[in-house]
Scaffold this active site. Sequence first.
Site, PDB file in Angstrom:
ATOM      1  N   MET A 143       0.842  -1.205   0.000  1.00 25.81           N
ATOM      2  CA  MET A 143       0.000   0.000   0.000  1.00 25.81           C
ATOM      3  C   MET A 143       0.879   1.257   0.000  1.00 25.81           C
ATOM      4  O   MET A 143       0.392   2.354   0.314  1.00 25.81           O
ATOM      5  CB  MET A 143      -0.944  -0.017   1.191  1.00 25.81           C
ATOM      6  CG  MET A 143      -1.896  -1.217   1.137  1.00 25.81           C
ATOM      7  SD  MET A 143      -3.404  -0.983   2.072  1.00 25.81           S
ATOM      8  CE  MET A 143      -2.763  -0.789   3.708  1.00 25.81           C
ATOM      9  N   HIS A 173       9.074  -3.507   3.522  1.00 27.73           N
ATOM     10  CA  HIS A 173       8.659  -3.770   2.141  1.00 27.73           C
ATOM     11  C   HIS A 173       9.866  -4.127   1.276  1.00 27.73           C
ATOM     12  O   HIS A 173       9.814  -5.028   0.452  1.00 27.73           O
ATOM     13  CB  HIS A 173       8.001  -2.525   1.524  1.00 27.73           C
ATOM     14  CG  HIS A 173       6.789  -2.027   2.252  1.00 27.73           C
ATOM     15  ND1 HIS A 173       6.788  -0.868   2.989  1.00 27.73           N
ATOM     16  CD2 HIS A 173       5.537  -2.523   2.348  1.00 27.73           C
ATOM     17  CE1 HIS A 173       5.594  -0.664   3.494  1.00 27.73           C
ATOM     18  NE2 HIS A 173       4.808  -1.651   3.133  1.00 27.73           N
ATOM     19  N   ASP A 182       2.192  -9.184   9.120  1.00 22.46           N
ATOM     20  CA  ASP A 182       0.746  -9.416   9.048  1.00 22.46           C
ATOM     21  C   ASP A 182       0.529 -10.934   9.022  1.00 22.46           C
ATOM     22  O   ASP A 182       0.191 -11.516   7.990  1.00 22.46           O
ATOM     23  CB  ASP A 182       0.186  -8.738   7.797  1.00 22.46           C
ATOM     24  CG  ASP A 182       0.431  -7.237   7.829  1.00 22.46           C
ATOM     25  OD1 ASP A 182      -0.322  -6.535   8.489  1.00 22.46           O
ATOM     26  OD2 ASP A 182       1.425  -6.782   7.224  1.00 22.46           O
TER      27      ASP A 182
HETATM   28  P1  AMP Z   1       1.380  -2.922   3.476  1.00 28.80           P
HETATM   29  O1  AMP Z   1       1.951  -1.877   2.584  1.00 28.80           O
HETATM   30  O2  AMP Z   1       1.317  -2.541   4.917  1.00 28.80           O
HETATM   31  O3  AMP Z   1       0.120  -3.537   2.959  1.00 28.80           O
HETATM   32  O4  AMP Z   1       2.451  -4.099   3.459  1.00 28.80           O
HETATM   33  C1  AMP Z   1       2.838  -4.706   2.244  1.00 28.80           C
HETATM   34  C2  AMP Z   1       3.616  -5.946   2.563  1.00 28.80           C
HETATM   35  O5  AMP Z   1       4.781  -5.611   3.324  1.00 28.80           O
HETATM   36  C3  AMP Z   1       2.818  -6.945   3.419  1.00 28.80           C
HETATM   37  O6  AMP Z   1       3.086  -8.255   2.964  1.00 28.80           O
HETATM   38  C4  AMP Z   1       3.364  -6.713   4.798  1.00 28.80           C
HETATM   39  O7  AMP Z   1       3.242  -7.830   5.649  1.00 28.80           O
HETATM   40  C5  AMP Z   1       4.823  -6.416   4.480  1.00 28.80           C
HETATM   41  N1  AMP Z   1       5.436  -5.700   5.597  1.00 28.80           N
HETATM   42  C6  AMP Z   1       4.999  -4.540   6.167  1.00 28.80           C
HETATM   43  N2  AMP Z   1       5.788  -4.212   7.208  1.00 28.80           N
HETATM   44  C7  AMP Z   1       6.730  -5.184   7.305  1.00 28.80           C
HETATM   45  C8  AMP Z   1       7.821  -5.423   8.192  1.00 28.80           C
HETATM   46  N3  AMP Z   1       8.092  -4.592   9.191  1.00 28.80           N
HETATM   47  N4  AMP Z   1       8.573  -6.519   7.991  1.00 28.80           N
HETATM   48  C9  AMP Z   1       8.288  -7.388   6.968  1.00 28.80           C
HETATM   49  N5  AMP Z   1       7.270  -7.215   6.108  1.00 28.80           N
HETATM   50  C10 AMP Z   1       6.503  -6.138   6.277  1.00 28.80           C
END
Ligand code: AMP
Length: 278
Positions: A29, A36, A149
């Site tokens: 997102m 990420h 997540d």
């Molecule tokens: P989001 O942009 O929050 O939807 O996250 C996109 C992807 O990045 C998802 O698969 C999240 O689980 C992963 N993600 C977000 N924060 C972290 C983190 N601190 N460590 C590892 N993966 C992450």
Amino acid sequence: MIITRSLAEFAQAYSNLENKSDIGFVPTMGALHEGHISLVKESAKRCSHTVVSIFVNPTQFNNKQDLETYPRTLEADCELLAKSGADVVFAPSVEDIYPQEDTRVFNLGGLDNYGEGPRRPGHFNGVAQVVTRLFDIVKPAFAFFGEKDYQQVAIIKYFVKDLNYPLTIVPCAIIREEDGLAKSSRNTLLTPAQRQAAPHIYSTICKAKELKGKHSPQEVCKILSEQINSNPELETEYIEIIDGDTLRPITEWNQTENIRLWCAVYARPVRLIDNIGL
Ligand code: AMP
């Protein structure tokens, strides 16, 4: 790296990819950070092409304020991605992803009955809507998701199998700040006092490892949430100790080998989640 901002632009970039059977995909997102980027690097290591989507998906937000304040930093995101091994960025509009209202209801195998599920009604169905839509467009061989997540990865693995998607889900470890706070796009929304308090979440949940032999899972959750709440900036919504496969809260430590603790904590109005293996 090619940046595409519509379905049509993506289709053009996609048609130019040499090896379409080995696409690695990282859905995000935006407001990207090292969490990420670790997924992008993993994909670049394993796959001949890496596609990263940046799309703030309205159907997974059950809180309007959260959707409106969600950070959007496309330019900085692209700069970071260009240095990290991404080949194509896909940043579509809401109309590209949802030309009409998405009314699909997914079978999530009951994995949404715990944790985030009951506290964010409709959230995981919204995740399934956007992820399947993106899989249909990008057609990856591998898709990379963070264990930050934890429940999301479990649910995505479930419906990918249920719907026979021909792809492999690769879970990736949580990336943390030096002080232990799990990296999150929402961390930028914290006040300085909240940011200072937030590492208290991780340091407290880690204490479950010592408390494990001495108290029941329920007692441990109660002790830890009281300790988190002793910080005036933080308010625990839930802490659960679960079977990491079924996601069901456990009542005895010997119920499973795969024990996980997960939690959601408010630094109002921001909501932070974290989890660890026990
Ligand atoms: P989001 O942009 O929050 O939807 O996250 C996109 C992807 O990045 C998802 O698969 C999240 O689980 C992963 N993600 C977000 N924060 C972290 C983190 N601190 N460590 C590892 N993966 C992450």
